[in-house]
Enzyme design. Structure first.
Site, PDB file in Angstrom:
ATOM      1  CG  ASP A  49       1.570   7.923  -3.540  1.00 52.57           C
ATOM      2  OD1 ASP A  49       1.118   6.915  -2.983  1.00 52.57           O
ATOM      3  OD2 ASP A  49       0.837   8.865  -3.943  1.00 52.57           O
ATOM      4  CG  ASP A  88       1.404   5.367  -6.649  1.00 52.05           C
ATOM      5  OD1 ASP A  88       0.462   5.361  -7.446  1.00 52.05           O
ATOM      6  OD2 ASP A  88       1.272   5.181  -5.419  1.00 52.05           O
ATOM      7  CE  LYS A 118      -0.971   2.629  -7.028  1.00 52.87           C
ATOM      8  NZ  LYS A 118      -1.633   3.796  -6.417  1.00 52.87           N
ATOM      9  CD  GLU A 120      -5.075   8.320  -5.100  1.00 50.68           C
ATOM     10  OE1 GLU A 120      -4.014   7.876  -4.622  1.00 50.68           O
ATOM     11  OE2 GLU A 120      -5.696   9.281  -4.608  1.00 50.68           O
ATOM     12  CD  GLU A 183      -5.762   2.508  -0.612  1.00 51.75           C
ATOM     13  OE1 GLU A 183      -5.323   3.117  -1.594  1.00 51.75           O
ATOM     14  OE2 GLU A 183      -5.270   2.593   0.527  1.00 51.75           O
TER      15      GLU A 183
HETATM   16  O1  KIV Z   1       1.216   3.871  -2.605  1.00 55.45           O
HETATM   17  C1  KIV Z   1       0.856   2.699  -2.403  1.00 55.45           C
HETATM   18  O2  KIV Z   1       1.531   1.903  -1.740  1.00 55.45           O
HETATM   19  C2  KIV Z   1      -0.417   2.277  -2.963  1.00 55.45           C
HETATM   20  C3  KIV Z   1      -0.948   0.955  -2.519  1.00 55.45           C
HETATM   21  C4  KIV Z   1      -1.652   1.155  -1.248  1.00 55.45           C
HETATM   22  C5  KIV Z   1      -1.794   0.322  -3.552  1.00 55.45           C
HETATM   23  O3  KIV Z   1      -1.021   2.974  -3.710  1.00 55.45           O
END
Ligand code: KIV
Length: 275
Positions: A49, A88, A118, A120, A183
């Protein structure tokens, strides 16, 4: 849509940790970048994202929509033959509870050729990760610095609460994540977590003790107009695309203005006219 045959599976990614092979991951947002990353041997490609900040020019990632993530993921997945493509899930789908998260993640897998999502999340959202995994959707966790929570945390805050971070990672592993992005975790702690976890960790700004590394494409190649001292501390610039493209643009403008472009060879010759 099914993911491509021949692509690395989440199982193979997990096995890389057992074999002691580091996992190389990068972000991509379009077809040609994904094609190049794939051909160069990247193991995983993340449609982050971060598209919001590095491609769309937003100040944060918070306004990125699921439709936009799907749009970019379709292109990236087409370009990746071997690399495992992870998408993401943008704010706030996974913050809205398991049902909303499963719906959003299922849309990603149905509408793109990506393999995984992904999320968070720490221990407080482990139930959401579990629900998505139980729906048959592979999940890459994301712990440590949490860009989707900046309004709650007051900014890009480095997590220094060791017990909380360890508990978050263990909860996300137990919920079924196949790997976890760490991160901006201090390197000694990231190494300790990587040893504790069964699943691989993929670090960004978290030191060499992680099982793999991920960088944002635009940081890796200085594609944004950053001075060297503005490059994030954790990033290494492998090639200065900004400099290269800037030079190319300036030469093109000069050639157009002077008439040096196009040459006869770059033009279509007039067709002989027949009577
Ligand atoms: O959105 C992204 O690019 C990420 C990376 C920083 C792992 O989550």
């Amino acid at each position: 849509m099914a993911n491509k045959s021949g692509a690395l599976s989440v199982l193979k990614i997990a096995k890389m940790k057992e074999a002691g092979e580091k996992i190389a991951m990068v972000t991509a947002y379009d077809f040609p970048t994904a094609q190049m990353a794939d051909a160069a041997g990247l193991d995983m490609i993340l449609v982050g994202d971060s598209v919001g900040t590095v491609v769309q020019g937003r100040a944060t990632t918070l306004g990125v929509t699921l439709d936009e993530m799907i749009y970019h993921s379709k292109m990236v997945a087409k370009g990746a033959k071997r690399a495992l493509v992870v998408v993401d899930i943008p704010f706030p789908y996974c913050q809205l509870g398991p049902a909303e998260a499963v719906r959003a993640c299922a849309r990603v897998l149905l509408e793109t050729e990506a393999t995984a999502v992904k999320i968070e999340a720490g221990a407080s959202r482990a139930d959401t990760v579990r629900a998505v995994v139980e729906a048959g959707i592979p999940v890459l966790g994301h712990c440590g610095l949490a860009p989707q929570s900046i309004k709650a945390t007051g900014g890009y805050i480095i997590q220094r609460d060791v017990d909380k971070l360890v508990a978050d990672c263990l909860a996300i592993q137990d919920a079924g994540a196949f790997a976890i992005v760490l991160e901006c975790v201090q390197s000694d702690l990231a190494e300790e977590i990587s040893k504790k976890l069964r699943v691989p960790t993929v670090g960004i700004g978290s030191g060499a003790g992680c099982d793999g590394q991920v960088l944002v494409f635009h940081d890796l190649f200085n594609y944004t107009n950053k001075e060297p001292n503005e490059t994030p501390k954790h990033a290494r610039v492998y090639c200065d695309l900004h400099k290269l493209i800037d030079k190319g643009f300036r030469e093109y403008v000069a050639d157009v203005k002077s008439g040096a472009f196009p040459s006869a060879a770059e033009s279509f010759a007039p067709k002989p006219v027949r009577s």
